[in-house]
Structures are given as C-alpha cells and as structure tokens.
Write an enzyme that holds these catalytic residues in place. Structure first.
Site, PDB file in Angstrom:
ATOM      1  CG  HIS A 168     -15.803  -6.885  34.774  1.00 35.71           C
ATOM      2  ND1 HIS A 168     -14.639  -6.185  35.012  1.00 35.71           N
ATOM      3  CD2 HIS A 168     -15.413  -8.160  34.459  1.00 35.71           C
ATOM      4  CE1 HIS A 168     -13.595  -7.006  34.841  1.00 35.71           C
ATOM      5  NE2 HIS A 168     -14.044  -8.206  34.508  1.00 35.71           N
ATOM      6  CD  GLU A 169     -17.699 -11.194  35.325  1.00 38.45           C
ATOM      7  OE1 GLU A 169     -17.264 -11.957  34.446  1.00 38.45           O
ATOM      8  OE2 GLU A 169     -16.959 -10.662  36.170  1.00 38.45           O
ATOM      9  CD  GLN A 182     -13.373 -13.993  33.238  1.00 41.16           C
ATOM     10  OE1 GLN A 182     -14.491 -13.893  33.704  1.00 41.16           O
ATOM     11  NE2 GLN A 182     -12.298 -13.495  33.827  1.00 41.16           N
ATOM     12  CG  HIS A 223     -15.272 -11.204  30.561  1.00 42.04           C
ATOM     13  ND1 HIS A 223     -13.967 -11.226  30.143  1.00 42.04           N
ATOM     14  CD2 HIS A 223     -15.223 -10.842  31.863  1.00 42.04           C
ATOM     15  CE1 HIS A 223     -13.164 -10.896  31.143  1.00 42.04           C
ATOM     16  NE2 HIS A 223     -13.903 -10.653  32.211  1.00 42.04           N
ATOM     17  N   GLY A 270     -17.007 -12.404  39.970  1.00 33.72           N
ATOM     18  CA  GLY A 270     -17.714 -12.696  38.733  1.00 33.72           C
ATOM     19  C   GLY A 270     -16.829 -13.525  37.823  1.00 33.72           C
ATOM     20  CB  CYS A 305     -10.351  -8.909  34.938  1.00 33.30           C
ATOM     21  SG  CYS A 305     -11.007 -10.170  33.843  1.00 33.30           S
ATOM     22  CG  LEU A 306     -11.014 -13.959  38.726  1.00 33.92           C
ATOM     23  CD1 LEU A 306     -11.928 -15.147  38.962  1.00 33.92           C
ATOM     24  CD2 LEU A 306     -10.039 -13.799  39.888  1.00 33.92           C
TER      25      LEU A 306
END
Ligand code: NI
Length: 183
Positions: free
Chosen positions: A140-141, A50, A144, A45, A98-99
């Site tokens: 999760h996304e 991000q 953000h 994701g 998480c990236l």
C-alpha cells in the site's frame, strides 16, 4: 511535530517520486515527524507524498495491532528508495484504508508476499521478504511512491459508491481528527 496530511485530490499524491541520499536535508527529523504524524492519525503506514514530499520514503508502524498480535510490538520500519523485486504467493482480499482518504474502507486484492530492496534510516541496505499483513502495508505504501492509491484498485461499482465521500474530501468537508489539505 505533527504534519498536515495531503489528502485525496492533492496533486502530490499523483506525482513521480525521486530517490534520496544521506544528505537529504533534516532526514532524521522528517522520519521522526512522519512517525509522530502517523501515530497521531492512528495509521499503520505513511508515505512521504502524503506529507507533501515527492520522494521515495515511507514508514510503517504495526504496533497498534500488538494487542492481537504480540509479534508486532515495536514493529517500526523505515523504507528509503525501496524497490519491490518480486510479488508472490496467493491473491488475498483484505479491507484497507488510507490517511489520505479518510472514512473510506474498501477490500483490495494484493499478493501475499513481496521481496523488497530498501535502505533503512541509517542507509543500510536490505533485501527482505515480507508476507501477510506487513506485506500488505508495504505494498500500500509502495503504491503511494508510484502515484497510486488503493481506491485505484477497486471496481467501478465500488468507486461509484464512494464518490460522495471522495467529493467530501476534495471539497474540504471530510470529517477527521488530523489536519488535511487538498491543494
Ligand atoms: Ni495510504
């Protein structure tokens, strides 16, 4: 094109995000770049903040899990202007990463189900319920877009334990294969 990922410490990850419309400049290119970046960084994701953009857009791609779960083959979705209408089901604890926070993995408790309203890449509106793993990635996304990170949800003790890793990220010493920035 592979984009640079805004990592922990970047102000954009905590910014308020805004809805976009069909006229958003180069939207289809941005979506493609987000998928390319996510695939390169081996994520499932990626949210617009991000990649430095405080707008309400995220993408998910569960196909890396298709070896174990064939139903996730080609499971790629775009969420524009999403609003979660309802959280339901059981509390489930599961490890997340998480990236934007490389090399950190922690268990996070989330609801098993979400009802979400969103527009896809063609600006077609959907109201859909997701459960299980897709519901987790979506939450999760979505976080953000609200300026929240998964590590906000872990205990003070766990947070203390990952402090060194977080300092490595903010000071530019994180070891990861994709390009990150913290400014
Ligand atoms: Ni993330």
């Amino acid at each position: 094109m592979i984009l640079t990922i805004s990592a922990y410490g970047s102000p954009v990850l905590r910014k308020e995000t805004v809805d976009i419309d069909k006229e958003y400049p180069q939207l289809q290119e941005l979506i493609k770049n987000m998928f390319d970046t996510m695939t390169f960084a081996e994520g499932v994701g990626l949210a617009a903040p991000q990649v430095g953009l405080p707008i309400r857009l995220f993408v998910i791609d569960l196909s890396p899990l298709a070896d174990d779960k064939p139903e996730y083959k080609n499971y790629k979705k775009v969420f524009i202007n999403p609003e979660i209408i309802e959280f339901s089901g059981n509390d489930v604890s599961f490890e997340e990463g998480c990236l934007s926070i490389p090399n950190v993995h922690e268990k996070v408790v989330r609801k098993d189900k979400v009802l979400i309203n969103y527009f896809d890449e063609n600006f077609t509106e959907h109201e859909e319920t997701f459960s299980g793993y897709p519901a987790r990635v979506i939450q999760h996304e979505y976080d953000h877009l609200e300026g929240n990170l998964f590590i906000d949800k872990i205990s003070g003790i766990r947070k203390q334990l990952i402090k060194g890793k977080l300092n490595n990220i903010t000071s530019g010493r994180a070891n990861c294969k994709y390009k990150i920035k913290t400014k």
